[in-house]
Design a protein around this motif. Structure first.
Motif, PDB file in Angstrom:
ATOM      1  N   MET B   1       0.857  -1.191   0.000  1.00  0.00           N
ATOM      2  CA  MET B   1       0.000   0.000   0.000  1.00  0.00           C
ATOM      3  C   MET B   1       0.893   1.240   0.000  1.00  0.00           C
ATOM      4  N   ALA B   2       1.228   1.686  -1.172  1.00  0.00           N
ATOM      5  CA  ALA B   2       2.208   2.772  -1.262  1.00  0.00           C
ATOM      6  C   ALA B   2       1.553   4.138  -1.119  1.00  0.00           C
ATOM      7  N   ILE B   3       2.324   5.065  -0.634  1.00  0.00           N
ATOM      8  CA  ILE B   3       1.865   6.453  -0.557  1.00  0.00           C
ATOM      9  C   ILE B   3       2.759   7.283  -1.473  1.00  0.00           C
ATOM     10  N   THR B   4       2.121   8.094  -2.299  1.00  0.00           N
ATOM     11  CA  THR B   4       2.876   8.954  -3.197  1.00  0.00           C
ATOM     12  C   THR B   4       2.534  10.404  -2.906  1.00  0.00           C
ATOM     13  N   VAL B   5       3.522  11.170  -2.532  1.00  0.00           N
ATOM     14  CA  VAL B   5       3.301  12.588  -2.239  1.00  0.00           C
ATOM     15  C   VAL B   5       4.048  13.402  -3.285  1.00  0.00           C
ATOM     16  N   ARG B   6       3.327  14.309  -3.932  1.00  0.00           N
ATOM     17  CA  ARG B   6       3.943  15.094  -5.006  1.00  0.00           C
ATOM     18  C   ARG B   6       3.701  16.591  -4.820  1.00  0.00           C
ATOM     19  N   ASN B   7       4.776  17.330  -4.734  1.00  0.00           N
ATOM     20  CA  ASN B   7       4.738  18.807  -4.750  1.00  0.00           C
ATOM     21  C   ASN B   7       3.751  19.397  -3.761  1.00  0.00           C
ATOM     22  N   LEU B   8       3.753  18.838  -2.577  1.00  0.00           N
ATOM     23  CA  LEU B   8       2.781  19.261  -1.585  1.00  0.00           C
ATOM     24  C   LEU B   8       3.178  20.614  -0.980  1.00  0.00           C
ATOM     25  N   THR B   9       2.222  21.542  -1.014  1.00  0.00           N
ATOM     26  CA  THR B   9       2.447  22.864  -0.421  1.00  0.00           C
ATOM     27  C   THR B   9       1.236  23.224   0.407  1.00  0.00           C
ATOM     28  N   LYS B  10       1.468  23.803   1.573  1.00  0.00           N
ATOM     29  CA  LYS B  10       0.337  24.222   2.396  1.00  0.00           C
ATOM     30  C   LYS B  10       0.619  25.582   3.019  1.00  0.00           C
ATOM     31  N   TYR B  11      -0.314  26.474   2.808  1.00  0.00           N
ATOM     32  CA  TYR B  11      -0.255  27.781   3.459  1.00  0.00           C
ATOM     33  C   TYR B  11      -1.329  27.862   4.518  1.00  0.00           C
ATOM     34  N   TYR B  12      -0.971  28.393   5.691  1.00  0.00           N
ATOM     35  CA  TYR B  12      -1.996  28.799   6.661  1.00  0.00           C
ATOM     36  C   TYR B  12      -2.088  30.308   6.556  1.00  0.00           C
ATOM     37  N   GLY B  13      -3.080  30.793   5.848  1.00  0.00           N
ATOM     38  CA  GLY B  13      -3.132  32.226   5.604  1.00  0.00           C
ATOM     39  C   GLY B  13      -1.913  32.625   4.790  1.00  0.00           C
ATOM     40  N   GLN B  14      -1.124  33.527   5.336  1.00  0.00           N
ATOM     41  CA  GLN B  14       0.074  33.972   4.631  1.00  0.00           C
ATOM     42  C   GLN B  14       1.270  33.069   4.925  1.00  0.00           C
ATOM     43  N   GLU B  15       1.122  32.281   5.988  1.00  0.00           N
ATOM     44  CA  GLU B  15       2.273  31.539   6.473  1.00  0.00           C
ATOM     45  C   GLU B  15       2.420  30.213   5.740  1.00  0.00           C
ATOM     46  N   ARG B  16       3.621  29.941   5.271  1.00  0.00           N
ATOM     47  CA  ARG B  16       3.830  28.702   4.552  1.00  0.00           C
ATOM     48  C   ARG B  16       4.285  27.622   5.522  1.00  0.00           C
ATOM     49  N   ALA B  17       3.511  26.539   5.598  1.00  0.00           N
ATOM     50  CA  ALA B  17       3.859  25.464   6.528  1.00  0.00           C
ATOM     51  C   ALA B  17       4.746  24.426   5.851  1.00  0.00           C
ATOM     52  N   ILE B  18       4.373  24.035   4.645  1.00  0.00           N
ATOM     53  CA  ILE B  18       5.246  23.127   3.905  1.00  0.00           C
ATOM     54  C   ILE B  18       5.368  23.622   2.470  1.00  0.00           C
ATOM     55  N   ASN B  19       6.487  23.338   1.885  1.00  0.00           N
ATOM     56  CA  ASN B  19       6.796  23.912   0.593  1.00  0.00           C
ATOM     57  C   ASN B  19       7.276  22.841  -0.369  1.00  0.00           C
ATOM     58  N   ASP B  20       6.403  22.482  -1.304  1.00  0.00           N
ATOM     59  CA  ASP B  20       6.798  21.640  -2.422  1.00  0.00           C
ATOM     60  C   ASP B  20       7.485  20.341  -1.984  1.00  0.00           C
ATOM     61  N   ILE B  21       6.802  19.596  -1.150  1.00  0.00           N
ATOM     62  CA  ILE B  21       7.361  18.345  -0.649  1.00  0.00           C
ATOM     63  C   ILE B  21       6.951  17.189  -1.562  1.00  0.00           C
ATOM     64  N   SER B  22       7.895  16.348  -1.912  1.00  0.00           N
ATOM     65  CA  SER B  22       7.586  15.128  -2.668  1.00  0.00           C
ATOM     66  C   SER B  22       8.341  13.961  -2.055  1.00  0.00           C
ATOM     67  N   PHE B  23       7.646  12.868  -1.860  1.00  0.00           N
ATOM     68  CA  PHE B  23       8.329  11.642  -1.448  1.00  0.00           C
ATOM     69  C   PHE B  23       7.406  10.451  -1.651  1.00  0.00           C
ATOM     70  N   ASP B  24       7.973   9.261  -1.590  1.00  0.00           N
ATOM     71  CA  ASP B  24       7.180   8.034  -1.707  1.00  0.00           C
ATOM     72  C   ASP B  24       7.404   7.189  -0.470  1.00  0.00           C
ATOM     73  N   VAL B  25       6.365   6.475  -0.095  1.00  0.00           N
ATOM     74  CA  VAL B  25       6.538   5.481   0.947  1.00  0.00           C
ATOM     75  C   VAL B  25       6.158   4.149   0.329  1.00  0.00           C
ATOM     76  N   LYS B  26       7.076   3.198   0.403  1.00  0.00           N
ATOM     77  CA  LYS B  26       6.807   1.902  -0.217  1.00  0.00           C
ATOM     78  C   LYS B  26       5.996   1.024   0.729  1.00  0.00           C
ATOM     79  N   THR B  27       5.318   0.057   0.143  1.00  0.00           N
ATOM     80  CA  THR B  27       4.536  -0.872   0.939  1.00  0.00           C
ATOM     81  C   THR B  27       5.403  -1.560   1.984  1.00  0.00           C
ATOM     82  N   GLY B  28       4.923  -1.604   3.198  1.00  0.00           N
ATOM     83  CA  GLY B  28       5.634  -2.335   4.247  1.00  0.00           C
ATOM     84  C   GLY B  28       6.775  -1.570   4.884  1.00  0.00           C
ATOM     85  N   GLU B  29       6.971  -0.363   4.448  1.00  0.00           N
ATOM     86  CA  GLU B  29       8.094   0.421   4.964  1.00  0.00           C
ATOM     87  C   GLU B  29       7.680   1.166   6.237  1.00  0.00           C
ATOM     88  N   ILE B  30       8.604   1.308   7.165  1.00  0.00           N
ATOM     89  CA  ILE B  30       8.356   2.171   8.314  1.00  0.00           C
ATOM     90  C   ILE B  30       9.165   3.444   8.109  1.00  0.00           C
TER      91      ILE B  30
END
Lengths: 246, 319
Positions: B1-30
């Motif tokens: 059950m893999a997770i794929t995260v691509r170019n994730l960005t989150k602003y709270y109002g004007q404040e940037r919490a995360i900026n362009d995050i990308s990563f993968d989590v493979k099945t069975g990985e901790i």
């Protein structure tokens, strides 16, 4: 089609799960008992003094009194429903479970409404005493209870909406109280309203529609008023709950 | 059950919490999410669990997008939020039943799943108690139990061991390891030993961006500066201290030598060598040739702690 029925039953299941938890929470804490006792005591006081001192065997006073008692009792019932979840963070658990926000709102709404319904059911004691003592016109009684339930539904929806706006229960209570009070007062301040607007303002006032139904005349316009206000407020609540998503 | 995260960005109002995050989590990985407070760990987890949407970017869990198939995603995920919020007025059994129902577990299987969780998480003695009466360690177990009641393929835990005492930390850690064996697990922490103890892979995140990604061993390898060796030796009385330096520095791969104290004829040196080389053997041979008596020789490997420190401190020291 089969799929729709399946998803509908899962929707109802989720609403039921939330509903049961809230009802249990009301009765596990003192809230339910306090509400019921306070509610019955106030009505009982006026009811008996009316009966014995004024010698009037009628339920009219009760039906005039309850809408006023609802004004503060209902927001007290609803104030914690969503604000507490927000404050403790359990809202995060709830909204990351596989269920729709609508199901959360409906489950909580029905639980609070049911609690008011239970309190109302217990006032039948007063009906029974009156029915023993004198002849009673059952039309207005049925209409009165129907009207009270509809009115309670609207108040509960408004209180739930207020609860969705803040994580502070006291603030939720005050917002809820102010909103239902305003709705309740609308048809009582017609003197101060420009003549051209009186009929509109009167139509918006909740007590106007309640007294129509409480006379024993069930008009579809009144029913539509209650149901649409109820639906609209619940819709606002769902929207407010989703505000985290903006 | 893999997770794929691509170019994730989150602003709270004007404040940037995360900026362009990308990563993968493979099945069975901790996967361990490591970072200082307010680095964006919790925000990322809240987005993956569909608590709130990203400002931009996508997340797929097993091919289901959080934007379009939120319910499917939530069905597959077990989530333990930060600070482990619980209904304190419910008892453990009631609460697990509630969680099981909300997860839509088949009614005939609810009892069975509840019993399994109570066994696995060690909740037997407290199952009839109100959650409000439980100690922090037990509450954490309840939190884990509710997160796993529907046997999810993906487990997301935000600081699962924060606020626990050392014994409880070990317990919960073992529990996570045991339960996470067949699952894809993402956990966040700012405790480094936790990552080393439990995770197959580490992502270090700082100020909303990924600064390192790899196995704990890889990160140590990659981010340690030069290798450092400390030696203590007794030189000949005739050897002046000043003469010792060039003899050590002359060894292959030695970058610098620092005097680390000593007295009379006993001296301590810190020797820094080029990345990825081992100079101990040469050092020993030199000592023999010079007739030094080697009293101590120890190699210091950069710990994950130092890697973390290095990666997350840089921004601050720039300011």
């Amino acid at each position: 089609m089969a799929l729709d029925i399946k998803s509908l039953s899962s929707n109802l299941g989720n609403v039921g799960t939330i509903y049961r938890r809230e009802i249990r929470s009301y009765f596990n804490s003192a809230i339910a008992y306090v509400v019921i006792v306070v509610f019955l005591a106030i009505i009982g006081w006026f009811h008996t003094s009316n009966l014995f001192l004024a010698n009037v065997a009628s339920l009219r006073l009760m039906f005039e009194l309850i809408p006023a008692i609802f004004l503060f009792v209902v927001p007290a019932i609803t104030m914690r429903l969503l604000s507490e979840e927000k404050k403790t963070g359990t809202i995060e658990l709830l909204t990351t479970k596989p269920l729709h926000d609508v199901e959360i709102v409906l489950g909580k709404f029905l639980a609070a409404w049911a609690l008011v319904g239970i309190a109302l059911l217990l006032t039948l004691v007063y009906y029974i005493t009156i029915a023993f003592l004198g002849s009673i016109d059952n039309g207005p009684v049925v209409g009165g209870y129907l009207g009270l339930m509809l009115m309670a539904g609207v108040y509960v929806a408004i209180g739930l909406f207020a609860s969705s706006l803040t994580e502070n229960q006291v603030v939720a209570f005050i917002i809820g109280f102010v909103l239902v009070f305003a709705l309740f007062m609308l048809d009582k301040v017609l003197l101060y309203v420009p003549g051209s607007l009186t009929s509109i303002v009167e139509f918006l006032g909740i007590d106007y529609h309640f007294s129509n139904i409480a006379r024993g005349v069930v008009d579809s316009r009144d029913i539509i008023y209650f149901l649409s206000l109820l639906g609209f407020t619940l819709y606002l609540t769902v929207t407010s709950l989703q505000r985290r998503k903006w | 059950m893999a997770i794929t995260v691509r170019n994730l960005t989150k602003y709270y109002g004007q404040e940037r919490a995360i900026n362009d995050i990308s990563f993968d989590v493979k099945t069975g990985e901790i996967l361990g999410f490591l970072g200082p407070n307010a680095a964006g760990k919790t925000t990322t987890m809240k987005i993956i669990t569909c608590y709130m949407p990203p400002t931009a970017g996508t997340v797929d869990v097993d091919g289901y997008s959080i934007a379009d198939h939120s319910l499917e995603v939530r069905r597959k995920i077990g989530y333990l939020p930060e600070l482990n919020p619980l209904y304190l007025d419910m008892n453990v059994l009631e609460y697990l039943d509630y969680a099981a129902r909300l997860h839509g577990i088949d009614k005939t299987k609810i009892k069975q799943q509840m019993n399994l969780m109570i066994d696995v998480c060690g909740l037997k003695e407290v199952r009839h108690k109100d959650i409000g009466e439980l100690s922090k360690g037990y509450r954490q177990r309840v939190g884990l139990a509710q997160a796993m009641i529907h046997d999810p393929d993906v487990l997301i835990m935000d600081e699962p061991t924060s606020g626990l005492d050392p014994n409880q930390i070990v317990e919960i850690r073992n529990l996570i390891k045991r339960l996470g064996r067949a699952k894809t697990v993402v956990l966040s922490t700012h405790i480094l030993s936790e990552v080393q103890a439990t995770c197959d892979r580490v992502i270090i995140i700082n100020e909303g961006a990924i600064v390192a990604d790899g196995t704990p061993a890889q990160l140590q390898q990659e981010f340690h500066g030069s290798e450092s060796i400390t030696i203590e030796l007794r030189a000949n009385v005739t050897d002046a201290l000043i003469d010792l330096f060039p003899k050590i520095k002359g060894l292959p791969n030695v970058e610098s030598v620092e005097y680390a104290g000593g007295g009379d004829d006993v001296h301590r040196f810190s020797i820094f060598s080029t990345k990825g080389t081992d100079i101990r053997e040469e050092l020993f041979k030199r000592a023999v040739a010079e007739r030094w008596i080697l009293l101590e020789m120890s190699r210091k490997i950069t710990s994950l702690e130092e890697v973390f420190h290095k990666l997350t401190k840089t921004e601050e020291s720039k300011q």
